[in-house]
Write a protein that holds these residues in place. Structure first.
Motif, PDB file in Angstrom:
ATOM      1  N   LEU A  23      19.628  14.014  -0.850  1.00 52.38           N
ATOM      2  CA  LEU A  23      19.125  13.992   0.312  1.00 52.38           C
ATOM      3  C   LEU A  23      17.854  15.270  -0.021  1.00 52.38           C
ATOM      4  N   GLY A  24      17.446  15.789   1.082  1.00 49.56           N
ATOM      5  CA  GLY A  24      16.317  16.943   0.903  1.00 49.56           C
ATOM      6  C   GLY A  24      15.122  16.285   0.696  1.00 49.56           C
ATOM      7  N   GLU A  25      14.372  17.048   0.001  1.00 50.75           N
ATOM      8  CA  GLU A  25      12.859  16.934  -0.305  1.00 50.75           C
ATOM      9  C   GLU A  25      12.591  15.805  -0.901  1.00 50.75           C
ATOM     10  N   ALA A  26      13.652  15.576  -1.970  1.00 53.48           N
ATOM     11  CA  ALA A  26      13.349  14.021  -2.835  1.00 53.48           C
ATOM     12  C   ALA A  26      13.453  12.994  -1.876  1.00 53.48           C
ATOM     13  N   ALA A  27      14.380  12.775  -1.035  1.00 55.94           N
ATOM     14  CA  ALA A  27      14.544  11.868  -0.400  1.00 55.94           C
ATOM     15  C   ALA A  27      13.303  11.582   0.675  1.00 55.94           C
ATOM     16  N   GLU A  28      13.083  12.544   1.441  1.00 55.13           N
ATOM     17  CA  GLU A  28      11.937  12.733   2.437  1.00 55.13           C
ATOM     18  C   GLU A  28      10.866  11.951   1.762  1.00 55.13           C
ATOM     19  N   ARG A  29      10.394  12.621   0.318  1.00 58.29           N
ATOM     20  CA  ARG A  29       9.363  12.121  -0.433  1.00 58.29           C
ATOM     21  C   ARG A  29       9.446  10.775  -0.657  1.00 58.29           C
ATOM     22  N   ARG A  30      10.540  10.130  -1.256  1.00 61.56           N
ATOM     23  CA  ARG A  30      10.543   8.875  -1.274  1.00 61.56           C
ATOM     24  C   ARG A  30      10.314   7.816  -0.220  1.00 61.56           C
ATOM     25  N   ALA A  31      10.814   8.420   1.015  1.00 59.92           N
ATOM     26  CA  ALA A  31      10.868   7.513   2.291  1.00 59.92           C
ATOM     27  C   ALA A  31       9.303   7.568   2.624  1.00 59.92           C
ATOM     28  N   ALA A  32       8.714   8.825   2.619  1.00 62.54           N
ATOM     29  CA  ALA A  32       7.186   8.768   2.860  1.00 62.54           C
ATOM     30  C   ALA A  32       6.307   7.969   1.867  1.00 62.54           C
ATOM     31  N   GLN A  33       6.760   7.729   0.859  1.00 56.80           N
ATOM     32  CA  GLN A  33       6.013   7.105  -0.105  1.00 56.80           C
ATOM     33  C   GLN A  33       5.978   5.553   0.100  1.00 56.80           C
ATOM     34  N   SER A  34       7.255   5.139   0.675  1.00 51.99           N
ATOM     35  CA  SER A  34       7.685   3.769   1.120  1.00 51.99           C
ATOM     36  C   SER A  34       6.688   3.626   2.434  1.00 51.99           C
ATOM     37  N   ARG A  35       6.689   4.242   3.137  1.00 51.57           N
ATOM     38  CA  ARG A  35       6.022   4.116   4.431  1.00 51.57           C
ATOM     39  C   ARG A  35       4.574   4.093   4.250  1.00 51.57           C
ATOM     40  N   LEU A  36       3.968   4.953   3.294  1.00 50.98           N
ATOM     41  CA  LEU A  36       2.752   4.715   3.048  1.00 50.98           C
ATOM     42  C   LEU A  36       2.148   3.529   2.259  1.00 50.98           C
ATOM     43  N   VAL A  37       2.906   3.057   1.342  1.00 50.96           N
ATOM     44  CA  VAL A  37       2.747   1.809   0.810  1.00 50.96           C
ATOM     45  C   VAL A  37       2.645   0.430   1.746  1.00 50.96           C
ATOM     46  N   TYR A  38       3.499   0.676   2.827  1.00 50.42           N
ATOM     47  CA  TYR A  38       3.322  -0.454   3.979  1.00 50.42           C
ATOM     48  C   TYR A  38       2.262  -0.249   4.832  1.00 50.42           C
ATOM     49  N   SER A  40      -0.587   1.017   3.616  1.00 46.82           N
ATOM     50  CA  SER A  40      -1.675   0.770   2.922  1.00 46.82           C
ATOM     51  C   SER A  40      -1.797  -0.919   2.868  1.00 46.82           C
ATOM     52  N   VAL A  41      -0.758  -1.463   2.876  1.00 43.93           N
ATOM     53  CA  VAL A  41      -1.055  -3.035   2.981  1.00 43.93           C
ATOM     54  C   VAL A  41      -1.743  -3.353   4.285  1.00 43.93           C
ATOM     55  N   VAL A  42      -1.107  -2.632   5.573  1.00 43.47           N
ATOM     56  CA  VAL A  42      -1.835  -3.094   6.610  1.00 43.47           C
ATOM     57  C   VAL A  42      -3.355  -2.659   6.644  1.00 43.47           C
ATOM     58  N   ALA A  43      -3.454  -1.427   6.137  1.00 43.44           N
ATOM     59  CA  ALA A  43      -4.856  -0.945   6.126  1.00 43.44           C
ATOM     60  C   ALA A  43      -5.860  -1.850   5.392  1.00 43.44           C
ATOM     61  N   ALA A  44      -5.407  -2.364   4.164  1.00 42.82           N
ATOM     62  CA  ALA A  44      -6.106  -3.335   3.497  1.00 42.82           C
ATOM     63  C   ALA A  44      -6.503  -4.452   4.111  1.00 42.82           C
ATOM     64  N   VAL A  45      -5.679  -4.973   4.956  1.00 42.63           N
ATOM     65  CA  VAL A  45      -5.842  -6.118   5.775  1.00 42.63           C
ATOM     66  C   VAL A  45      -6.741  -5.778   6.941  1.00 42.63           C
ATOM     67  N   VAL A  46      -6.848  -4.871   7.477  1.00 38.73           N
ATOM     68  CA  VAL A  46      -7.564  -4.459   8.545  1.00 38.73           C
ATOM     69  C   VAL A  46      -8.855  -4.081   7.874  1.00 38.73           C
ATOM     70  N   ILE A  47      -9.038  -3.414   6.705  1.00 30.24           N
ATOM     71  CA  ILE A  47     -10.353  -3.283   6.130  1.00 30.24           C
ATOM     72  C   ILE A  47     -11.163  -4.668   6.001  1.00 30.24           C
ATOM     73  N   PHE A  48     -10.427  -5.610   5.367  1.00 28.38           N
ATOM     74  CA  PHE A  48     -10.956  -6.825   5.166  1.00 28.38           C
ATOM     75  C   PHE A  48     -11.675  -7.600   6.411  1.00 28.38           C
ATOM     76  N   MET A  49     -10.807  -7.553   7.414  1.00 34.10           N
ATOM     77  CA  MET A  49     -11.241  -7.977   8.809  1.00 34.10           C
ATOM     78  C   MET A  49     -12.192  -7.288   9.090  1.00 34.10           C
ATOM     79  N   LEU A  50     -12.350  -5.858   9.093  1.00 33.19           N
ATOM     80  CA  LEU A  50     -13.711  -5.156   9.455  1.00 33.19           C
ATOM     81  C   LEU A  50     -14.925  -5.514   8.610  1.00 33.19           C
TER      82      LEU A  50
END
Length: 215
Positions: A23-38, A40-50
């Motif tokens: 738990l602690g900072e390591a777990a929070e950082r891993r969760a934040a990285q996972s959310r950022l990856v998802y 990023s995928v959504v942002a890539a699709v939006v960028i292409f449509m724009l």
């Protein structure tokens, strides 16, 4: 360190009903990285449509979008030459480089289209060279302004309190170099190649806003 701790915990036998969890900072950082990856995928699709909505062409949108990963090469090299670890700040840096490269690419292609549609410049190497020369100063000014703002974060080093900003600044600086080279040399060359493959009939020229030349 976290990976080593997990390996040792995996070898340790706990009593029935007990287990270990980091738990602690390591777990929070891993969760934040996972959310950022998802995200990023959504942002890539939006960028292409724009891109498609802005350029009104799937082909030109694909040209800009597929050239964006090449802009991150400098960031990858900078991260490797640094601590070799892509942290949360590094992922944010890559997204920043993508945004800058996409913006410069769209403005560059828009300028090519403006020269052809509004000023009647015939399609060819002269149009691409003129457009690249006229967009040279804005692209370089954007790169220099962004780079100079990040220099203090790089010079001060990875001091406590700047772990995220330091990695982000290094990756952005490296990505700015390759994204600038990409927009000044690669995008114009690919645009010229794709344009030369299109059938520029009088009907197509009229659709672009150009009047067909009289016979």
């Amino acid at each position: 360190v976290v990976h080593e701790v997990e390996e040792r915990l995996a070898k340790f036998e706990f009593p029935l009903g007990y287990h270990a969890q980091l738990l602690g900072e390591a777990a929070e950082r891993r969760a934040a990285q996972s959310r950022l990856v998802y995200a990023s995928v959504v942002a890539a699709v939006v960028i292409f449509m724009l891109l498609q909505a802005s350029l009104r062409s799937w082909r030109l949108a694909a040209l800009v979008f597929l050239s964006l990963p090449a802009a991150m090469v400098g960031g990858v090299i900078a991260a490797y030459l640094g601590d070799g670890i892509i942290s949360l700040g590094g992922l944010v840096g890559f997204l920043t480089v993508l945004g800058i490269a996409a913006r410069n690419g769209v403005l560059l292609i828009h300028h090519f289209l403006h020269l052809e549609r509004e000023e009647g410049e015939p399609f060819g190497p002269e149009l691409v060279l003129r457009g690249a020369r006229e967009r040279l100063s804005p692209i370089l000014m954007t790169t220099l302004a962004t780079g100079l703002a990040l220099v203090p974060l790089v010079v001060t080093g990875n001091i406590p309190g700047q772990e995220i900003e330091h990695t982000m600044a290094i990756i952005i600086l490296g990505g700015l170099i390759t994204s600038t080279l990409l927009n000044l040399f690669v995008v114009p060359a690919i645009y010229l190649r794709l344009g030369s493959l299109q059938a520029r009939s009088p009907a197509r020229a009229t659709g672009l806003g150009l009047e067909p030349s009289p016979l």
